[in-house]
Design a protein around this motif. Structure first.
Motif, PDB file in Angstrom:
ATOM      1  N   THR A 136       0.863  -1.177   0.000  1.00  0.00           N
ATOM      2  CA  THR A 136       0.000   0.000   0.000  1.00  0.00           C
ATOM      3  C   THR A 136       0.898   1.224   0.000  1.00  0.00           C
ATOM      4  O   THR A 136       1.782   1.342   0.867  1.00  0.00           O
ATOM      5  CB  THR A 136      -0.909   0.020   1.240  1.00  0.00           C
ATOM      6  OG1 THR A 136      -1.804  -1.090   1.184  1.00  0.00           O
ATOM      7  CG2 THR A 136      -1.709   1.317   1.317  1.00  0.00           C
ATOM      8  N   VAL A 137       0.694   2.120  -0.949  1.00  0.00           N
ATOM      9  CA  VAL A 137       1.643   3.220  -1.156  1.00  0.00           C
ATOM     10  C   VAL A 137       1.015   4.550  -0.772  1.00  0.00           C
ATOM     11  O   VAL A 137      -0.066   4.907  -1.255  1.00  0.00           O
ATOM     12  CB  VAL A 137       2.116   3.275  -2.626  1.00  0.00           C
ATOM     13  CG1 VAL A 137       3.196   4.346  -2.786  1.00  0.00           C
ATOM     14  CG2 VAL A 137       2.641   1.911  -3.068  1.00  0.00           C
ATOM     15  N   VAL A 138       1.708   5.275   0.097  1.00  0.00           N
ATOM     16  CA  VAL A 138       1.317   6.636   0.449  1.00  0.00           C
ATOM     17  C   VAL A 138       2.231   7.580  -0.333  1.00  0.00           C
ATOM     18  O   VAL A 138       3.441   7.590  -0.136  1.00  0.00           O
ATOM     19  CB  VAL A 138       1.456   6.906   1.948  1.00  0.00           C
ATOM     20  CG1 VAL A 138       0.960   8.317   2.277  1.00  0.00           C
ATOM     21  CG2 VAL A 138       0.707   5.865   2.755  1.00  0.00           C
TER      22      VAL A 138
ATOM     23  N   ASN B 216      -4.914   6.060   9.573  1.00  0.00           N
ATOM     24  CA  ASN B 216      -5.708   5.583   8.434  1.00  0.00           C
ATOM     25  C   ASN B 216      -5.438   4.128   8.076  1.00  0.00           C
ATOM     26  O   ASN B 216      -6.369   3.385   7.745  1.00  0.00           O
ATOM     27  CB  ASN B 216      -5.452   6.457   7.202  1.00  0.00           C
ATOM     28  CG  ASN B 216      -6.088   7.823   7.321  1.00  0.00           C
ATOM     29  OD1 ASN B 216      -6.988   8.031   8.112  1.00  0.00           O
ATOM     30  ND2 ASN B 216      -5.609   8.774   6.540  1.00  0.00           N
ATOM     31  N   VAL B 217      -4.174   3.718   8.095  1.00  0.00           N
ATOM     32  CA  VAL B 217      -3.827   2.386   7.589  1.00  0.00           C
ATOM     33  C   VAL B 217      -3.106   1.502   8.608  1.00  0.00           C
ATOM     34  O   VAL B 217      -2.742   0.375   8.298  1.00  0.00           O
ATOM     35  CB  VAL B 217      -2.989   2.475   6.292  1.00  0.00           C
ATOM     36  CG1 VAL B 217      -3.816   3.049   5.165  1.00  0.00           C
ATOM     37  CG2 VAL B 217      -1.714   3.279   6.497  1.00  0.00           C
ATOM     38  N   GLY B 218      -2.871   2.020   9.814  1.00  0.00           N
ATOM     39  CA  GLY B 218      -2.379   1.162  10.877  1.00  0.00           C
ATOM     40  C   GLY B 218      -0.894   1.162  11.141  1.00  0.00           C
ATOM     41  O   GLY B 218      -0.470   0.875  12.263  1.00  0.00           O
ATOM     42  N   SER B 219      -0.076   1.459  10.115  1.00  0.00           N
ATOM     43  CA  SER B 219       1.372   1.410  10.333  1.00  0.00           C
ATOM     44  C   SER B 219       2.093   2.026   9.139  1.00  0.00           C
ATOM     45  O   SER B 219       1.476   2.352   8.118  1.00  0.00           O
ATOM     46  CB  SER B 219       1.851  -0.035  10.510  1.00  0.00           C
ATOM     47  OG  SER B 219       1.718  -0.750   9.283  1.00  0.00           O
ATOM     48  N   ILE B 220       3.394   2.178   9.287  1.00  0.00           N
ATOM     49  CA  ILE B 220       4.280   2.480   8.155  1.00  0.00           C
ATOM     50  C   ILE B 220       5.447   1.513   8.273  1.00  0.00           C
ATOM     51  O   ILE B 220       6.169   1.505   9.271  1.00  0.00           O
ATOM     52  CB  ILE B 220       4.775   3.935   8.161  1.00  0.00           C
ATOM     53  CG1 ILE B 220       3.604   4.911   8.011  1.00  0.00           C
ATOM     54  CG2 ILE B 220       5.799   4.153   7.038  1.00  0.00           C
ATOM     55  CD1 ILE B 220       4.002   6.373   8.095  1.00  0.00           C
TER      56      ILE B 220
END
Length: 246
Positions: free
Chosen positions: A31-33, A80-84
């Motif tokens: 998943t790319v930010v 938003n997505v839980g982690s990086i």
């Protein structure tokens, strides 16, 4: 490290090397930010391109030279997505100034290039590191430049800033071990918009390289992803330049 289902933050992710890296990460299942400062249209276009190949991506605005904006961005991403899990410090700035024109190098130019190219990478790395440490794994790739090795580049402050990026990579690798790996990919000449208006110089350079071709953003993106995946490597400065510095 398998990139499938990982969350990757790519600064300057909507153009050039950043865009190619965002797309390659999505192809590998991340998943790319896509961070951007001013290039909103490019970032959103890259999101659409990733969506078209059934990948997952979203764009997020922040000026990485501002620590408060970086911290806010990272906090909201995690919400938003839980982690990086992965960070690609790609965003950079330059000014085109003849190397011997020292008087043209103003304090404002020094500050801009060091704030974005060096401090911005540090701010992003610092902001994501607690989340990576909590999961006891993570990987960071900084995008350097052969200008930081040769001392020759678009301007003297740019070359100095990229030399600092190479040093920052080694220091962060020590500071963040053993949970987080930090490496640096060092492009030579790459066919990006930075050559706009100077395409003749780019084309004249190509025949003099050992591989007789200017690197593409995709070439650099593949090496960035390889460095993110390589579990047994940290603190390394990896040159991808078609033999330009040999």
């Amino acid at each position: 490290m398998d990139l499938l289902h990982k969350v990757a933050l790519v600064t300057g992710g909507g153009t050039g090397i950043g865009r190619a890296t965002s797309i390659e990460l999505a192809k590998r299942g991340a998943t790319v930010v896509i961070n951007y400062s001013r290039s909103k249209a490019d970032a959103e276009a890259t999101v659409r391109e990733i969506s078209a190949i059934k990948g997952s991506a979203f764009a997020f605005q922040a000026d990485i030279s501002q620590d408060s904006e970086v911290r806010s961005m990272v906090h909201r991403i995690v919400q938003n997505v839980g982690s990086i899990d992965l960070l690609v410090n790609n965003a950079g700035a330059t000014q085109h100034i003849p190397m011997d024109d020292l008087e043209a190098v103003t304090d404002d130019i020094w500050n801009e290039l060091l704030d974005v190219n060096v401090k911005g990478m540090f701010y992003c790395s610092r902001a994501v590191s607690p989340y990576m440490k909590d999961k006891r794994h993570g990987a960071i790739v900084n995008v350097g430049s052969i200008a930081g090795q040769t001392g020759l580049g678009s301007s003297l402050p740019y070359a100095v800033s990229k030399a600092a990026v190479h040093g920052l990579t080694k220091s962060l690798a020590r500071a963040l071990a053993p949970c987080i790996r930090v490496n640096c990919v060092v492009p030579g000449a790459v066919e990006t918009r930075w050559w706009k208006g100077r395409e003749d110089r780019m084309n004249a350079l190509a025949p003099h390289l050992l591989l007789q071709a200017i690197s593409t953003p995709e070439d650099i993106a593949h090496m960035i992803c390889a460095a993110l995946e390589q579990e047994a490597m940290t603190g390394q400065i990896i040159t991808v330049d078609s033999g330009q510095t040999l």
